[in-house]
Write a protein that holds these residues in place. Structure first.
Motif, PDB file in Angstrom:
ATOM      1  N   ALA A  19       0.231 -12.116   2.570  1.00 21.29           N
ATOM      2  CA  ALA A  19       0.176 -11.210   1.423  1.00 21.29           C
ATOM      3  C   ALA A  19      -1.188 -10.551   1.235  1.00 21.29           C
ATOM      4  N   MET A  20      -2.083 -10.698   2.190  1.00 20.42           N
ATOM      5  CA  MET A  20      -3.401 -10.070   2.093  1.00 20.42           C
ATOM      6  C   MET A  20      -3.285  -8.573   2.346  1.00 20.42           C
ATOM      7  N   THR A  21      -4.103  -7.798   1.632  1.00 20.15           N
ATOM      8  CA  THR A  21      -4.272  -6.380   1.928  1.00 20.15           C
ATOM      9  C   THR A  21      -5.543  -6.265   2.747  1.00 20.15           C
ATOM     10  N   LEU A  22      -5.422  -5.673   3.938  1.00 18.98           N
ATOM     11  CA  LEU A  22      -6.483  -5.777   4.930  1.00 18.98           C
ATOM     12  C   LEU A  22      -6.833  -4.408   5.505  1.00 18.98           C
ATOM     13  N   LEU A  23      -8.098  -4.016   5.335  1.00 19.64           N
ATOM     14  CA  LEU A  23      -8.629  -2.820   5.980  1.00 19.64           C
ATOM     15  C   LEU A  23      -9.244  -3.247   7.302  1.00 19.64           C
ATOM     16  N   VAL A  24      -8.728  -2.706   8.411  1.00 16.88           N
ATOM     17  CA  VAL A  24      -9.121  -3.173   9.734  1.00 16.88           C
ATOM     18  C   VAL A  24      -9.857  -2.082  10.503  1.00 16.88           C
ATOM     19  N   HIS A  25     -11.048  -2.419  10.979  1.00 20.56           N
ATOM     20  CA  HIS A  25     -11.761  -1.624  11.978  1.00 20.56           C
ATOM     21  C   HIS A  25     -11.768  -2.480  13.242  1.00 20.56           C
ATOM     22  N   ALA A  26     -11.271  -1.944  14.357  1.00 18.14           N
ATOM     23  CA  ALA A  26     -11.078  -2.806  15.525  1.00 18.14           C
ATOM     24  C   ALA A  26     -11.438  -2.123  16.831  1.00 18.14           C
ATOM     25  N   SER A  27     -11.891  -2.952  17.774  1.00 20.77           N
ATOM     26  CA  SER A  27     -12.099  -2.542  19.157  1.00 20.77           C
ATOM     27  C   SER A  27     -11.235  -3.430  20.032  1.00 20.77           C
ATOM     28  N   LEU A  28     -10.173  -2.868  20.568  1.00 20.96           N
ATOM     29  CA  LEU A  28      -9.281  -3.648  21.415  1.00 20.96           C
ATOM     30  C   LEU A  28     -10.000  -4.127  22.668  1.00 20.96           C
ATOM     31  N   ARG A  29     -10.895  -3.312  23.193  1.00 23.85           N
ATOM     32  CA  ARG A  29     -11.640  -3.690  24.384  1.00 23.85           C
ATOM     33  C   ARG A  29     -12.416  -4.984  24.159  1.00 23.85           C
ATOM     34  N   SER A  30     -12.968  -5.150  22.943  1.00 25.34           N
ATOM     35  CA  SER A  30     -13.753  -6.349  22.659  1.00 25.34           C
ATOM     36  C   SER A  30     -12.903  -7.615  22.629  1.00 25.34           C
ATOM     37  N   VAL A  31     -11.616  -7.449  22.337  1.00 23.55           N
ATOM     38  CA  VAL A  31     -10.720  -8.608  22.254  1.00 23.55           C
ATOM     39  C   VAL A  31     -10.508  -9.234  23.626  1.00 23.55           C
ATOM     40  N   GLY A  32     -10.594  -8.415  24.667  1.00 22.57           N
ATOM     41  CA  GLY A  32     -10.312  -8.893  26.012  1.00 22.57           C
ATOM     42  C   GLY A  32      -8.904  -8.511  26.437  1.00 22.57           C
ATOM     43  N   VAL A  49      -0.480 -11.395   8.059  1.00 23.56           N
ATOM     44  CA  VAL A  49      -0.414 -11.035   6.633  1.00 23.56           C
ATOM     45  C   VAL A  49       1.003 -11.156   6.081  1.00 23.56           C
ATOM     46  N   GLY A  50       2.006 -11.239   6.964  1.00 22.70           N
ATOM     47  CA  GLY A  50       3.377 -11.410   6.541  1.00 22.70           C
ATOM     48  C   GLY A  50       3.977 -10.158   5.918  1.00 22.70           C
ATOM     49  N   PRO A  51       5.247 -10.218   5.532  1.00 27.84           N
ATOM     50  CA  PRO A  51       5.936  -9.044   4.991  1.00 27.84           C
ATOM     51  C   PRO A  51       5.393  -8.555   3.656  1.00 27.84           C
ATOM     52  N   ASP A  52       4.686  -9.410   2.938  1.00 26.73           N
ATOM     53  CA  ASP A  52       4.113  -9.013   1.655  1.00 26.73           C
ATOM     54  C   ASP A  52       2.681  -8.512   1.784  1.00 26.73           C
ATOM     55  N   GLY A  53       2.154  -8.509   2.995  1.00 28.59           N
ATOM     56  CA  GLY A  53       0.799  -8.018   3.219  1.00 28.59           C
ATOM     57  C   GLY A  53       0.801  -6.558   3.639  1.00 28.59           C
ATOM     58  N   THR A  54      -0.349  -5.913   3.498  1.00 26.09           N
ATOM     59  CA  THR A  54      -0.492  -4.499   3.850  1.00 26.09           C
ATOM     60  C   THR A  54      -1.696  -4.322   4.768  1.00 26.09           C
ATOM     61  N   SER A 125      -8.517  10.663   6.792  1.00 21.34           N
ATOM     62  CA  SER A 125      -7.254  10.033   6.427  1.00 21.34           C
ATOM     63  C   SER A 125      -7.256   8.549   6.781  1.00 21.34           C
ATOM     64  N   PHE A 126      -6.374   7.805   6.108  1.00 19.95           N
ATOM     65  CA  PHE A 126      -6.105   6.408   6.418  1.00 19.95           C
ATOM     66  C   PHE A 126      -4.603   6.259   6.608  1.00 19.95           C
ATOM     67  N   ALA A 127      -4.204   5.339   7.478  1.00 23.39           N
ATOM     68  CA  ALA A 127      -2.791   5.020   7.662  1.00 23.39           C
ATOM     69  C   ALA A 127      -2.562   3.568   7.263  1.00 23.39           C
ATOM     70  N   ALA A 128      -1.365   3.285   6.763  1.00 22.87           N
ATOM     71  CA  ALA A 128      -1.100   1.940   6.254  1.00 22.87           C
ATOM     72  C   ALA A 128       0.334   1.527   6.534  1.00 22.87           C
ATOM     73  N   LEU A 129       0.518   0.209   6.645  1.00 29.18           N
ATOM     74  CA  LEU A 129       1.831  -0.425   6.817  1.00 29.18           C
ATOM     75  C   LEU A 129       1.954  -1.556   5.816  1.00 29.18           C
ATOM     76  N   GLY A 130       3.084  -1.610   5.101  1.00 24.66           N
ATOM     77  CA  GLY A 130       3.291  -2.698   4.168  1.00 24.66           C
ATOM     78  C   GLY A 130       3.694  -2.195   2.802  1.00 24.66           C
ATOM     79  N   PRO A 131       3.962  -3.109   1.879  1.00 25.02           N
ATOM     80  CA  PRO A 131       4.481  -2.722   0.561  1.00 25.02           C
ATOM     81  C   PRO A 131       3.537  -1.875  -0.278  1.00 25.02           C
ATOM     82  N   LEU A 132       2.221  -1.946  -0.038  1.00 23.40           N
ATOM     83  CA  LEU A 132       1.264  -1.153  -0.814  1.00 23.40           C
ATOM     84  C   LEU A 132       0.834   0.118  -0.087  1.00 23.40           C
ATOM     85  N   ALA A 133       1.461   0.398   1.055  1.00 21.08           N
ATOM     86  CA  ALA A 133       1.017   1.523   1.892  1.00 21.08           C
ATOM     87  C   ALA A 133       1.065   2.853   1.139  1.00 21.08           C
TER      88      ALA A 133
END
Length: 270
Positions: A19-32, A49-54, A125-133
């Motif tokens: 159920a967390m609302t999460l703003l993500v900045h990510a580098s896939l390359r860094s993940v490996g 974050v589950g179905p109640d998270g955004t 712009s920002f894009a979002a997925l989830g109930p608060l999108a």
């Protein structure tokens, strides 16, 4: 090779919860190496974050400007006639179809997901997925790149968290909200090209003259201000990526002190 299950476990160890609302900045390359690439990373985030998270990501289009580094590089050395032609052939912004610019593969994965909602700003712009999108992305004012009437303002209200996944504080967009809250901010004109019902059009607006050149210094000061293991900032690895998780409201409020002190002045005294 990292899998959805292993990445989800890493996210939960770091502190990402249901159920967390999460703003993500990510580098896939860094993940490996990730089995399934950005789609798998997104699945892991959604599972964490589950179905109640955004989930929210920046889908900026910074090249849509007459002053951006990308535009200046592309037009350097052009004649007046060539410059006019270049401007009139720039791709106009459309929230439904314009790719983000330099935001990484995860941001694009979110943007093209059928259930995603995107704010309508032609540059930030920002894009979002989830109930608060829809709530987070709606009402993004043209003359408010990253302030109170942008998704950052809604994320602050929703007590969201920031996840820096394999990237540093240099790209932490939440700091711009602190910047906007400072009195006497210098404002400047922005120009951008948008798609309207009548076809491509240029539009202009005034807003804060944003500067992220010292966000790395701000982040280091912010991190140094937190006692190890006893503060709101958690650090760990998602795959191979050094990552940080912290409350957006705490970061914005604390960073405001740094800005109010004259940006780097307080860091120099620390």
């Amino acid at each position: 090779m990292h899998t959805e299950a292993s990445l989800t476990a890493d996210l939960r160890r770091l502190g990402v919860t249901k159920a967390m609302t999460l703003l993500v900045h990510a580098s896939l390359r860094s993940v490996g190496l990730v089995q399934g690439g950005s789609r798998t990373l997104l699945s892991a985030l959604r599972e964490a974050v589950g179905p109640d998270g955004t989930l929210v990501v920046p889908t900026f289009t910074t090249g849509n400007s007459l002053t951006s580094p990308a535009y200046l590089r592309s037009t350097r050395g052009l004649t007046r006639h060539q410059l006019l032609s270049y401007r009139e052939n720039m791709e106009p912004f459309s929230p439904a179809s314009t790719p983000s610019d330099g935001m990484g593969r995860l941001a694009e994965e979110v943007r093209v997901t059928p259930a995603a909602v995107r704010s309508g700003h032609p540059q930030t712009s920002f894009a979002a997925l989830g109930p608060l999108a829809a709530r987070i992305t709606s009402g993004h004012a043209l003359d408010c790149l990253l302030g109170e009437r942008s998704p950052l303002g809604r994320l602050y209200e929703e007590e969201a968290y920031v996840l820096l996944l394999g990237v540093g504080f240099e790209v932490c967009s939440a700091f711009h909200l602190s910047e906007c809250r400072q009195p006497g901010q210098v404002r400047r004109r922005y120009d951008c090209r948008v798609m309207t019902e009548d076809g491509p059009r240029w539009t202009a607006f005034l807003d804060v003259d944003h500067d992220d050149s010292d966000f790395g210094d701000l982040g280091r000061w912010l991190e140094a201000s937190v006692p190890a293991g006893r503060g709101p900032l958690d650090r760990g690895r998602i795959g191979a990526a050094d990552s940080r998780l912290f409350p957006l409201r705490w970061a914005v409020d604390t960073a405001s002190r740094w800005f109010a002190a004259g940006r780097g002045a307080e860091a120099d005294r620390a």
